[in-house]
Enzyme design. Sequence first.
Site, short mmCIF file in Angstrom:
data_model
loop_
_atom_site.label_atom_id
_atom_site.label_comp_id
_atom_site.label_asym_id
_atom_site.label_seq_id
_atom_site.Cartn_x
_atom_site.Cartn_y
_atom_site.Cartn_z
N GLU A 278 -1.72 -8.55 4.15
CA GLU A 278 -1.65 -8.78 5.59
C GLU A 278 -2.96 -8.45 6.31
OE1 GLU A 278 -0.76 -4.37 5.56
OE2 GLU A 278 -1.20 -6.03 4.22
N CYS B 172 0.84 -1.20 0.00
CA CYS B 172 0.00 0.00 0.00
C CYS B 172 0.88 1.25 0.00
CB CYS B 172 -0.98 -0.04 1.17
SG CYS B 172 -2.31 1.20 1.01
N HIS C 245 -3.63 -5.15 0.43
CA HIS C 245 -3.16 -5.53 1.76
C HIS C 245 -3.23 -7.04 1.96
CE1 HIS C 245 -2.55 -1.68 3.93
NE2 HIS C 245 -3.39 -1.22 3.02
#
Length: 254
Positions: free
Chosen positions: A230, A129, A228
């Site tokens: 994660e 990001c 993202h």
Amino acid sequence: MHRHEVEPPGPAPVGGPRIAVLVSLNFPDLTEPVADLVRRFTGTALATLRELGADHRLVDTSADALGDPAEAADLDGLLVLGGGDVDGALYGVTGPVPHSYGVDRRADDHTLAAIRAAVAAGRPVLGICRGHQLVNVAHGGTLIPDLEDHRLHRGGPGQPMFLDEKVTVTPGTRVADLAGELRLTVRSGHHQAVDRVGGGLVVAARADDGVVEAVEHPERWVVGVQWHPEDPDGADAHRRRLFAGFVAACARPA
């Protein structure tokens, strides 16, 4: 926010690669709902590195004592996580940026220097990001300051910030190899994006509206993804494939 809120419990792995992880835990304009996202996302990223046998050194780029950004090159790899917007002056925007959020020029400068040092030393770099955007800026690229049509990329007013987004991966790229497929559903929540791709980088994925969603260097292990992996609400298998490829690259000599 404090470091202990994101650090995984238990002892660090022994014998694996050591990775510098850059993230701002207390960037400007941080609200409690966004702070909770940072806790979850950062904690998931660090836990995934540990599960894959990698140790990490967390650098909070919002802290007072940052040290020398060139120290990122002393470790085996560099992971740059998400956060606030990149200062527009760093990519040629001098006027106000609509919906600007969380700008911290000091953190930007430190992170850009760390990326450049790691790349120069031949260390693998993964940007997520904001990290993806800074990888592009570090290579001389620019950003779209504010996506006029945000519907594919983030939730609207009164909706959750993050949503599932479809991206198409460029065949033959490292991202394609890491993902294992060319059509992905990813977790996104962004109002800025890569505009002019930085020198030496290529587009590795696009959204359905053409917005650049990933970049990489064809010869060096340098990858940026706008989404993202994660996000714990996303696909665990995709996150592990991407992080495993990064950790494996970090385990090889520069």
